[in-house]
Design an enzyme around this catalytic site. Structure first.
Site, PDB file in Angstrom:
ATOM      1  CG  ASP A 142      -3.654  -4.214   4.952  1.00 60.42           C
ATOM      2  OD1 ASP A 142      -2.770  -3.334   4.920  1.00 60.42           O
ATOM      3  OD2 ASP A 142      -4.808  -4.021   4.525  1.00 60.42           O
ATOM      4  CD  GLU A 143      -5.764  -5.784   1.142  1.00 59.14           C
ATOM      5  OE1 GLU A 143      -6.870  -6.279   0.864  1.00 59.14           O
ATOM      6  OE2 GLU A 143      -5.550  -4.548   1.098  1.00 59.14           O
ATOM      7  CB  ALA A 144       2.638  -6.974   2.155  1.00 62.10           C
ATOM      8  CG  HIS A 145      -1.356  -9.585  -1.993  1.00 67.61           C
ATOM      9  ND1 HIS A 145      -1.519 -10.292  -0.817  1.00 67.61           N
ATOM     10  CD2 HIS A 145      -2.566  -8.993  -2.242  1.00 67.61           C
ATOM     11  CE1 HIS A 145      -2.761 -10.142  -0.379  1.00 67.61           C
ATOM     12  NE2 HIS A 145      -3.410  -9.359  -1.219  1.00 67.61           N
ATOM     13  CG  HIS A 168      -2.050  -1.001   1.127  1.00 66.18           C
ATOM     14  ND1 HIS A 168      -3.184  -0.800   0.369  1.00 66.18           N
ATOM     15  CD2 HIS A 168      -2.185  -2.227   1.703  1.00 66.18           C
ATOM     16  CE1 HIS A 168      -3.987  -1.858   0.495  1.00 66.18           C
ATOM     17  NE2 HIS A 168      -3.396  -2.738   1.283  1.00 66.18           N
TER      18      HIS A 168
END
Length: 534
Positions: free
Chosen positions: A341-344, A278
């Site tokens: 979060d969501e550190a893909h 993000h």
């Protein structure tokens, strides 16, 4: 004292009786010429811990004064706040006077012996001779003021003179919170909201005893806080938002004003810099933060998981140190949220290495780490909090990982997306919001118990609850109103009220009574068909 297990039934009965008194249709009791029926004691949101109704009400009049301890500056400030709330609609002068200068009226009293009330608890006693609010600490007085204002007719919230009478039911309320952390998050990154818009939200949160304002200050679409050592973060990274548009950012003075205003409502600001994912706004602002040394274009879409700080580069940690240092210096509260979060686009090994480097930086500048619950997949620092945003359908293994972290000492803040995310659509026909977590009507948002949400998580490990409001589709205060209300009061009740008071049938009636109050405050809330609005 009314046993707690009977409180929901008692409140339901009292509310139904009050509704009958206020009815105007065929067969309903006539409205007294003197004005609306007295609202039953304790028929407020959040539900109080203990209510003992009895005796005649107190009626505010032109001679009513707000009495405070002249030696306590905070009590006097709370007294001025209360008088400022009540003066416009009542038309009464409501002077704030020293306790020994008058009798009767509304007394705000700090009692150092009332340790059982803790930092936020209060006792409200009402009778014909006056109202006394007692607390152990100023925050408790402020929380008690919110109960007092909800006991008055909803018209008291209007800014022009209204007809009374202004009566507060007789009896005693004794109240303390279930959880210490009761938060609401506002995403100012996807769409930017001005200082005045944030203040408006702070005032709305105060009515329901919220004590944490979590500000999501950075994301792919915008960086919203000035950092002197990295000025392009705000100047360039803050120059747009979802769908384009000018974006915006807070100067340091702007941010200080938000912190000051929140503190005046006894709310602690929790700033969030989301990382290592993000982060496109930062990657667009400084080429060196990218592994290939090439600045990314600004982003105005809504996809997630594509950006990452360059974990192996030392400049990344210079950047983190500078940002955390400057933000910590502006933030008197205990916490600093580092996202996570969501550190893909970050490998698991890099993610764990990054968190190992960053958490000590937060501690170095005197703050406690909060991260989204993916932090539990790394090594949470001692004392850290993890914010759980999973769903009913989240895997058992992921739920157990979070619960295990809680058992090992990491405090858990509960924000289940399919219950507490205020940006989820109510139904398929809701024009605003998203639906990736499902449709979340008012009952679903309210009707869950934090103590049983995650199997194996002891209640002692639960720091509290938080209601996040993401803004991919929300760009105006009216949008915030429609999505936060009426769901936010329910999350606030889950955080404040004892589990024994949790009862949908009682709550929906108390929530219905909030409708006229929200309207008087100018809040255009969603009129859910699940609630029998007054």
């Amino acid at each position: 004292m009314t046993p707690r297990r009977t409180l929901p039934l008692l409140l339901s009965s009292l509310l139904l009786a009050g509704a009958a008194l206020s009815g105007s249709g065929s067969g309903a009791a006539a409205e007294p010429a003197a004005g609306p029926a007295v609202r039953p004691l304790g028929a407020v949101v959040p539900a109080p811990a203990s209510v003992t109704p009895g005796g005649e009400p107190y009626t505010l009049g032109r001679g009513t004064a707000v009495r405070v301890d002249s030696a306590d500056r905070e009590s006097r400030a709370i007294g001025r706040y209360l008088a400022g709330l009540l003066r416009p609609a009542t038309g009464y002068p409501l002077p704030v006077v020293d306790d020994d200068a008058a009798r009767g009226g509304i007394l705000l009293r700090l009692d150092p012996r009332a340790t059982a009330l803790g930092d936020e608890g209060y006792e409200l006693r009402s009778g014909p001779g006056g109202v006394t609010l007692t607390a152990h600490a100023p925050a408790g007085l402020f929380r008690g003021v919110q109960t007092l204002r909800q006991q008055l007719p909803a018209a008291v919230e209007r800014r022009t003179v209204q007809s009374g009478p202004w009566r507060i039911a007789g009896g005693t309320v004794t109240d303390t919170p279930r959880f210490a952390y009761r938060g609401a998050m506002l995403d100012v990154s996807r769409h930017f909201f001005t200082v005045d818009q944030v203040k408006r939200y702070i005032d709305q949160l105060a009515l329901y005893k919220i004590n944490k304002l979590h500000l999501h200050l950075s994301d792919d679409q915008g960086w919203r806080i000035a950092i002197d050592s990295w000025p392009r973060l705000a100047a360039h990274g803050g120059s747009t938002q979802v769908g384009g548009g000018p974006g915006g950012f807070y100067s340091k003075d702007d941010y200080r004003e938000i912190v000051r205003y929140a503190a005046s409502r006894y709310q602690e600001v929790v700033p969030e810099i989301d990382m290592p994912g993000h982060t496109n706004a930062a990657l667009a602002s400084y080429a060196e933060l990218n592994c290939d040394g090439v600045a990314r274009p600004l982003y105005t879409g809504t996809e997630v998981g594509f950006s990452s700080l360059c974990v192996p580069k030392e400049v990344t940690y210079d950047f983190v140190d500078d940002v955390v240092r400057e933000l910590a210096a502006l933030t008197p509260g205990r916490y600093l949220h580092i996202g996570g979060d969501e550190a893909h686009s970050t490998s698991h090994a890099d993610y764990a290495a990054f968190m190992d480097r960053v958490q000590p930086v937060v501690a170095k500048y005197g703050k406690t780490v909060i991260g989204w619950h993916q932090l539990t997949g790394a090594r949470p620092a001692p004392g850290a909090l993890a914010q759980y945003w999973g769903l009913d359908r989240t895997s058992a293994a992921e739920k157990e990982r979070v619960a295990a972290a809680g058992r090992a000492g990491t405090g858990i803040v509960l924000s289940p997306a399919d219950r507490a995310y205020l940006d989820m659509k109510y139904t398929k026909d809701t024009p605003l919001g998203l639906s990736w977590a499902g449709y979340v009507e008012v009952r679903r948002s309210y009707d869950w118990d934090p103590a049983t949400l995650l199997p194996g998580l002891p209640e002692t490990a639960i720091a509290g609850v938080e209601a996040p409001l993401w803004t991919e589709t929300l760009s105006e205060s009216a949008h915030l109103d429609r999505m936060a209300f009426p769901r936010l009061p329910g999350i606030a009740e889950l955080g404040w009220s004892p589990a024994a008071t949790h009862d949908w049938e009682s709550y929906r009636l108390r929530l219905a009574a909030q409708g006229p109050r929200l309207s008087a405050l100018g809040v255009d809330f969603h009129r859910s068909p699940q609630v029998p609005w007054e």
